[in-house]
Write a protein that holds these residues in place. Structure first.
Motif, mmCIF file in Angstrom:
data_model
loop_
_atom_site.group_PDB
_atom_site.id
_atom_site.type_symbol
_atom_site.label_atom_id
_atom_site.label_comp_id
_atom_site.label_asym_id
_atom_site.label_seq_id
_atom_site.Cartn_x
_atom_site.Cartn_y
_atom_site.Cartn_z
ATOM 1 N N ALA A 507 10.459 -25.580 -33.706
ATOM 2 C CA ALA A 507 9.160 -26.246 -33.635
ATOM 3 C C ALA A 507 8.541 -26.176 -32.250
ATOM 4 C CB ALA A 507 9.311 -27.712 -34.060
ATOM 5 N N VAL A 508 9.329 -25.864 -31.212
ATOM 6 C CA VAL A 508 8.743 -25.791 -29.863
ATOM 7 C C VAL A 508 7.934 -24.519 -29.679
ATOM 8 C CG1 VAL A 508 10.594 -27.189 -28.887
ATOM 9 C CG2 VAL A 508 10.779 -24.693 -28.821
ATOM 10 N N PHE A 509 8.114 -23.526 -30.559
ATOM 11 C CA PHE A 509 7.363 -22.271 -30.436
ATOM 12 C C PHE A 509 6.019 -22.435 -31.138
ATOM 13 C CE2 PHE A 509 11.736 -20.750 -29.876
ATOM 14 C CZ PHE A 509 11.584 -19.966 -28.745
ATOM 15 N N VAL A 510 4.960 -22.550 -30.352
ATOM 16 C CA VAL A 510 3.639 -22.824 -30.912
ATOM 17 C C VAL A 510 3.067 -21.599 -31.599
ATOM 18 C CG1 VAL A 510 1.291 -23.552 -30.372
ATOM 19 C CG2 VAL A 510 3.229 -24.554 -29.146
ATOM 20 N N GLY A 511 3.234 -20.441 -31.011
ATOM 21 C CA GLY A 511 2.621 -19.232 -31.572
ATOM 22 C C GLY A 511 3.614 -18.280 -32.180
ATOM 23 N N ASP A 542 6.713 -11.337 -39.770
ATOM 24 C CA ASP A 542 5.950 -10.104 -39.956
ATOM 25 C C ASP A 542 6.807 -8.876 -39.660
ATOM 26 O OD1 ASP A 542 6.241 -10.005 -37.228
ATOM 27 O OD2 ASP A 542 4.152 -10.480 -36.777
ATOM 28 N N GLY A 543 8.099 -9.079 -39.581
ATOM 29 C CA GLY A 543 9.000 -7.979 -39.266
ATOM 30 C C GLY A 543 9.425 -7.967 -37.822
ATOM 31 N N GLY A 544 8.683 -8.652 -36.957
ATOM 32 C CA GLY A 544 9.033 -8.700 -35.543
ATOM 33 C C GLY A 544 9.028 -10.106 -34.982
ATOM 34 N N ARG A 545 8.053 -10.905 -35.414
ATOM 35 C CA ARG A 545 7.922 -12.273 -34.932
ATOM 36 C C ARG A 545 8.133 -13.258 -36.083
ATOM 37 N NH1 ARG A 545 5.706 -12.871 -29.924
ATOM 38 N NH2 ARG A 545 5.011 -14.989 -30.361
ATOM 39 N N TYR A 546 8.580 -14.437 -35.711
ATOM 40 C CA TYR A 546 8.829 -15.506 -36.676
ATOM 41 C C TYR A 546 7.912 -16.679 -36.333
ATOM 42 C CZ TYR A 546 13.005 -12.801 -37.728
ATOM 43 O OH TYR A 546 13.859 -11.796 -38.087
ATOM 44 N N ARG A 547 7.333 -17.287 -37.360
ATOM 45 C CA ARG A 547 6.376 -18.360 -37.121
ATOM 46 C C ARG A 547 6.448 -19.383 -38.252
ATOM 47 N NH1 ARG A 547 1.109 -19.630 -38.622
ATOM 48 N NH2 ARG A 547 -0.172 -20.589 -37.002
ATOM 49 N N MET A 548 6.372 -20.656 -37.891
ATOM 50 C CA MET A 548 6.326 -21.724 -38.874
ATOM 51 C C MET A 548 4.884 -22.063 -39.222
ATOM 52 S SD MET A 548 9.130 -24.596 -37.767
ATOM 53 C CE MET A 548 10.803 -24.524 -38.405
ATOM 54 N N LEU A 549 4.663 -22.431 -40.481
ATOM 55 C CA LEU A 549 3.383 -23.020 -40.823
ATOM 56 C C LEU A 549 3.199 -24.295 -40.007
ATOM 57 C CD1 LEU A 549 3.428 -22.607 -44.702
ATOM 58 C CD2 LEU A 549 2.100 -21.269 -43.069
ATOM 59 N N GLN A 550 1.962 -24.608 -39.706
ATOM 60 C CA GLN A 550 1.700 -25.753 -38.835
ATOM 61 C C GLN A 550 2.239 -27.061 -39.414
ATOM 62 O OE1 GLN A 550 0.880 -26.018 -35.929
ATOM 63 N NE2 GLN A 550 -0.345 -27.824 -35.477
ATOM 64 N N SER A 601 0.188 -11.370 -24.198
ATOM 65 C CA SER A 601 -0.863 -11.890 -25.079
ATOM 66 C C SER A 601 -0.277 -12.391 -26.390
ATOM 67 C CB SER A 601 -1.909 -10.800 -25.355
ATOM 68 O OG SER A 601 -2.614 -10.463 -24.176
ATOM 69 N N ALA A 602 0.734 -11.683 -26.901
ATOM 70 C CA ALA A 602 1.366 -12.119 -28.144
ATOM 71 C C ALA A 602 2.025 -13.483 -27.987
ATOM 72 C CB ALA A 602 2.394 -11.082 -28.599
ATOM 73 N N ASP A 603 2.492 -13.798 -26.767
ATOM 74 C CA ASP A 603 3.147 -15.078 -26.510
ATOM 75 C C ASP A 603 2.247 -16.034 -25.724
ATOM 76 O OD1 ASP A 603 5.923 -15.583 -27.459
ATOM 77 O OD2 ASP A 603 6.240 -13.576 -26.669
ATOM 78 N N ALA A 609 1.729 -23.563 -23.899
ATOM 79 C CA ALA A 609 2.429 -24.779 -24.311
ATOM 80 C C ALA A 609 3.514 -25.133 -23.301
ATOM 81 C CB ALA A 609 3.034 -24.587 -25.700
ATOM 82 N N ALA A 610 4.235 -24.121 -22.832
ATOM 83 C CA ALA A 610 5.269 -24.371 -21.820
ATOM 84 C C ALA A 610 4.654 -24.903 -20.540
ATOM 85 C CB ALA A 610 6.040 -23.076 -21.549
ATOM 86 N N LEU A 611 3.508 -24.356 -20.152
ATOM 87 C CA LEU A 611 2.860 -24.827 -18.930
ATOM 88 C C LEU A 611 2.406 -26.272 -19.075
ATOM 89 C CD1 LEU A 611 1.682 -24.331 -16.122
ATOM 90 C CD2 LEU A 611 -0.352 -23.350 -17.213
ATOM 91 N N ARG A 612 1.793 -26.597 -20.210
ATOM 92 C CA ARG A 612 1.335 -27.978 -20.406
ATOM 93 C C ARG A 612 2.504 -28.962 -20.377
ATOM 94 N NH1 ARG A 612 -2.111 -25.326 -24.161
ATOM 95 N NH2 ARG A 612 -0.675 -25.803 -25.871
#
Length: 1010
Positions: A507-511, A542-550, A601-603, A609-612
């Motif tokens: 959940a810490v990974f926003v994008g 998508d084959g390379g990145r993993y993402r949770m629905l919001q 850009s992808a991250d 989020a890490a900066l904030r």
């Protein structure tokens, strides 16, 4: 195992160790099996692939012998025998051809959905698998090889299309080479035309079309496609060919149950603001996408936006707009830039998931609707925006019949052959009723048919206390939200403890994130657990990145807090993002900078989020992030996104040992940093006795604070170490100071050396800077061809970085050269191009350099009223806007003096020239003092001091180190003085001025002032 057939056959173990496959026949046999990985290949097919149409006697025995050889070489079980033939028992993804085809499909799907960054990443990964011609070890595989080569070309075209929407853009040279290699591919030709148009090279774009048109006619007797003809027509009409904006995402499933709502939405088409209302998961987004799919629409997903400041930035990104880089004058507010971009466009703006920032969205929408009369907005939210004129479309849960149809459709996707029948109708109905007809909840429940049958799903839902409670009575929006929450919680309960731990940490990974980052933050060895979360629809891939629905991510974030892991995992996430930023930083100064810009850009969402988080919880890491990301923010046009963090960090003590990082915060805070903070930053820069950890900081400081005092060579020697880019930057900076300090001839060889250094590195920003200034030097000597060649290359490089501001500056330099050639119409056209370029990027306030250019052209063409109005505004714009704008003030004052002379006001002209000279004496640049002196010479002719005018013109050449050939104002002054005192007296006075050193020249100027 890893197998490569996109090039010579290559076989490696999972550890990367090569395995030699001997003999052409066994190699060809293995290639055929790999092309059908996981499937049985008949003996007849293998014989055909080995020998073609004329197999020898005993071919079957030969194939069996080759299989035996392969089995002795490969691990046990890699090749299986079947009654019908043989099978390579490997995962298709272990074969580069299959992996390439999957990534090409993923990339095309994301491109169609407007997800340009992920699309480009997937396509680059797939194309990178190619090591040469495909299937070179399969002599009778021409048809398969041709098919793969066609897919490769199509993927390349898709990648180019995606890159058009990214800050790094695409290479015109590479595109031109592709068109030359494949002259009949019209899509490539259209892409080249668009790229040339975007670079301001309209004539070349038209020429590219004409070549293709002739070739199609001569070779095929055919006309260009309608798509290519449309691009050509837009060029002829001088219409903009815009970079692609984010279109509504393409849907992969059917639209079920909302036909009546879609009809109601179409009835509201005349309203300028419509908001689709409803709880989470009720289908607001899907309805909006279905409505917008057939319209000219831009889709903005705000689900990951959690601050008011980020709302206009998200909309700019969806419109394909990048932030401009450094520019004299104040930074343009993103909302104001949006108004500039959308002011004349007739488009539907879809703002999805507004509820968490509804107030900020309302403010922005009001501003856009007031400033953009042809714009309409469709929002989705859990509450109204609350604006006058807003039309609301509330969505109710699906009735049972459409809910059952939706469940059946989604269930069939995960369990082929599933259908609602007499045996399961009751259970399906029970599920839909228990889920209150919420579409997302139904889809999540249908996905569970991977593990359970319908009766088990219904029993689990019936046994959940929340579902029993919320299935009855009048439900409020909050209660319906709890229904969706219960579905997510139920999915959560199905996970074992290890999978739950991974889910909450994700959940810490926003994008979203790639696997290495996930392992760095969540723990090593989680690949299988991650795959399980994907199967259970809790994570998308998508084959390379993993993402949770919001919705799921927010639920899991709450579980992270409950587990007491929030601080630890977010700290690990911040360290991971800092490691990425620090790893990328040196690559941004090398040939691979476009690749690393895309990776960052992808991250981007994760980095921010890490900066904030770090600003509030780990100030040291936050300072380090600002410095490490500086080059990325500036090269990709995102520098304003660091402003709030930089200001917050400056409101406190400077951590020990982080002076460089503190200075970076001052630079990014800009006008919001105090005068004391700027002064302290300057003192720290002067005291540095070590090379900078982030050398781009020296360039940033020079662009924002101006040149250093004292010996620039010594300063750069301290700040920059022996890294090749650092050496090139130090040389460029020193050369620029020498050039602007009046020594262009002496510094030109060093400028060429700096250019060679940047070229060797393949770094585009430094290369373009050096080329731009070499163009300026050539133009001073009236070497026009050399100047334009340098500027053309510099423009192309800056355009590939997406640097609109730098491109505009180059166009202004071109305009100045055209003025000296007497080409005033062409000069104005170049300035208009520069202004349009900035306007396209949303810059509403015209920079000083462009305003001054318009004013000077107007004056020289005799339009004195227009020139006066422009100069009044330009002079005001140079006050209090920092070094970048203020150093042009002397030139503006000189222009005011010449305009006064043109109107016959001698007194005002002399006064303005005196002010220009006084201001220019405070400038660190001798070229600015020389320009002011030329203006004073012009004023001297007005009062009859012709010999002084000749002397001053010579002094200007001495100060600059070179005459600016062809300057119309200087030529007029020289002609007036020569006519008055004769050629001999003029030449003698001029020669005395040219022979003076700087101190002697300043003494003469002091006498003039007295």
């Amino acid at each position: 195992m890893l197998f490569g057939v996109l090039g010579p056959l290559e076989v490696r173990t999972s550890a990367g160790e090569p395995i030699a496959i001997g003999g052409p026949r066994p190699r060809a046999l293995l290639v055929m099996l790999l092309l059908n990985a996981g499937r049985v290949v008949s003996l007849e097919q293998l014989i055909d692939g080995q020998y073609g149409d004329d197999p020898p006697a005993g071919a079957a025995n030969a194939v069996q012998a080759q299989v035996s050889r392969l089995r002795r070489t490969l691990p046990d079980g890699a090749i299986e025998s079947h009654p019908a033939g043989y099978r390579a028992a490997v995962d298709p993804d272990e074969v580069d051809a299959h992996r390439f085809e999957r990534l090409a499909r993923v990339g095309r799907s994301m491109l169609a959905a407007g997800q340009y960054g992920p699309a480009a990443a997937a396509l680059r990964e797939g194309l990178a698998l190619w090591r040469g011609a495909a299937l070179t070890d399969l002599p009778y595989g021409q048809a398969q090889a041709a098919r793969l080569e066609e897919l490769r070309l199509a993927a390349t075209e898709d990648l180019i299309e995606a890159e058009f929407a990214l800050p790094e853009g695409t290479s015109i040279a590479d595109l031109a080479a592709l068109v030359a290699a494949h002259p009949l591919r019209e899509r490539l030709c259209g892409q080249l035309m668009r790229a040339l148009h975007a670079a301001g090279r309209q004539a070349e774009a038209l020429e590219a079309y004409e070549r293709t048109r002739r070739l199609l006619a001569d070779e095929l007797g055919a006309d260009p496609s309608p798509e290519l003809a449309e691009i050509h027509l837009a060029l002829l009409r001088a219409e903009p060919i815009e970079r692609p904006a984010a279109a509504p995402p393409v849907q992969l499933s059917s639209f079920v149950g909302r036909d009546a709502d879609l009809a109601r939405l179409r009835e509201l088409a005349g309203a300028r603001l419509v908001t689709i209302l409803g709880p989470g998961g009720i289908g607001k987004t899907r309805l909006a996408v279905e409505y917008a799919a057939s319209l000219d629409a831009v889709f903005v997903d705000l689900s990951d936006v959690d601050t008011a400041e980020a709302v206009p930035l998200a909309v700019l990104g969806a419109l394909g707009q990048r932030e401009s880089g450094f520019a004299p004058g104040p930074a343009m507010e993103p909302a104001a830039r949006l108004v500039g971009v959308l002011a004349q466009r007739q488009v539907l703006l879809v703002l999805d998931n507004c509820e968490q920032i509804v107030a900020a969205v309302a403010v922005l929408v009001r501003q856009l609707l007031e400033g953009c009369p042809r714009l309409t907005v469709l929002a989705t939210s859990r509450e109204p925006l609350g604006l006058t004129g807003e039309r609301l479309l509330p969505l109710a849960p699906l009735d049972t019949p459409p809910a059952v149809r939706l469940f059946a459709d989604r269930a069939a996707a995960v369990r082929p052959g599933f259908a609602v029948d007499a045996a399961n109708t009751a259970a399906v109905t029970e599920i839909c009723v228990a889920l209150d007809g919420l579409p997302l909840a139904i889809e999540l429940a249908a996905a569970r048919l991977r593990q359970f049958d319908v009766a088990e799903v219904a029993a689990r839902l019936a046994g959940h206390a929340h579902f029993r409670l919320l299935s009855r009575g009048d439900r409020t929006a909050a209660a319906r939200h709890q229904t969706l929450r219960a579905v997510v919680e139920w999915s959560w309960d199905l996970l074992d403890p290890d999978a739950q731990a991974l889910a909450r940490r994700l959940a810490v990974f926003v994008g979203g994130a790639r696997l290495p980052a996930i392992e760095a933050v969540c723990g090593a060895g989680v690949e299988d657990l991650l795959a399980d979360l994907v199967d259970r629809s809790l994570v998308e891939s998508d084959g390379g990145r993993y993402r949770m629905l919001q919705t799921i991510r927010l639920f899991c974030a709450e579980r992270l807090v409950e587990a007491g892991e929030d601080a630890r995992v977010r700290a690990a996430h911040a360290r991971c993002q800092l490691a990425l930023a620090e790893e990328a930083d040196p690559h941004l100064r090398r040939a691979e900078q476009l690749e690393w810009l895309a990776r960052l850009s992808a991250d981007h969402d994760n980095l921010m989020a890490a900066l904030r988080w770090a600003v509030d919880n780990d100030r040291r890491t936050a300072f380090q992030l600002v410095a490490a990301l500086a080059a990325y923010w500036w090269f990709s046009g995102r520098r304003s996104q660091a402003t709030d963090a930089a200001v917050a960090l400056l409101d406190g003590d400077m951590p020990d040992g982080l002076e460089e990082e503190w200075i970076s915060c001052v630079v990014h805070a800009g006008a919001r940093a105090s005068a004391e903070q700027w002064k302290r930053a300057g003192e720290l820069m002067e005291r540095f006795d070590r090379p900078l950890r982030h050398p781009f900081g020296a360039a940033l400081w020079g662009m924002t604070a101006g040149p250093p005092d004292g010996d620039a060579t010594e300063t750069h020697g301290v700040l920059l170490d022996a890294d090749p880019w650092n050496v090139a930057l130090g040389r460029l900076s020193t050369v620029l100071l020498g050039l602007l300090g009046g020594e262009p001839t002496a510094e030109e060889p060093q400028m060429r050396a700096a250019l060679a250094s940047f070229r060797e590195l393949g770094e585009r920003w430094g290369t373009a800077q050096a080329l731009d200034w070499l163009g300026v030097l050539a133009s001073w000597r009236a070497e026009w061809d050399n100047a334009y060649a340098a500027w053309d290359e510099a423009y192309d490089l800056q355009a590939r970085l997406g640097a609109s501001e730098e491109c505009a500056s180059i166009l202004c330099h071109r305009a100045e050269s055209l003025v000296r050639q007497g080409e005033l119409v062409a000069a104005r056209a170049e300035i208009e191009r520069a202004s349009a370029l900035l306007a396209e990027a949303g810059e509403l306030e015209v920079p000083v350099e462009i305003q001054l250019g318009f004013a000077e052209v107007a004056r020289l063409r005799g339009d004195l009223e227009t020139a006066a109005d422009l100069l009044r505004r330009t002079l005001a714009a140079t006050e209090g806007h920092g070094f970048g704008a203020e150093w042009l003030r002397g030139r503006v004052l000189t222009a005011c003096g010449r305009l006064a002379a043109a109107t016959g006001d001698v007194g005002d002209s002399v006064r303005r020239h005196g002010e220009a000279l006084a201001f220019a004496r405070t400038s660190p640049f001798a070229v600015e003092l020389a320009h002011a002196v030329e203006g004073v010479a012009d004023g001297a002719t007005l009062v009859g001091a012709y010999e002084q005018a000749a002397l001053l013109l010579g002094i200007a050449v001495a100060l600059r180190g070179m005459a600016v050939v062809g300057d119309p104002d200087v030529a007029r002054t020289a002609a007036a003085a020569t006519t008055a005192i004769g050629p001999g007296a003029f030449a003698a006075a001029y020669a005395r001025g040219v022979a003076m050193n700087r101190d002697e020249a300043l003494a003469v100027l002091d006498n003039l002032r007295s």
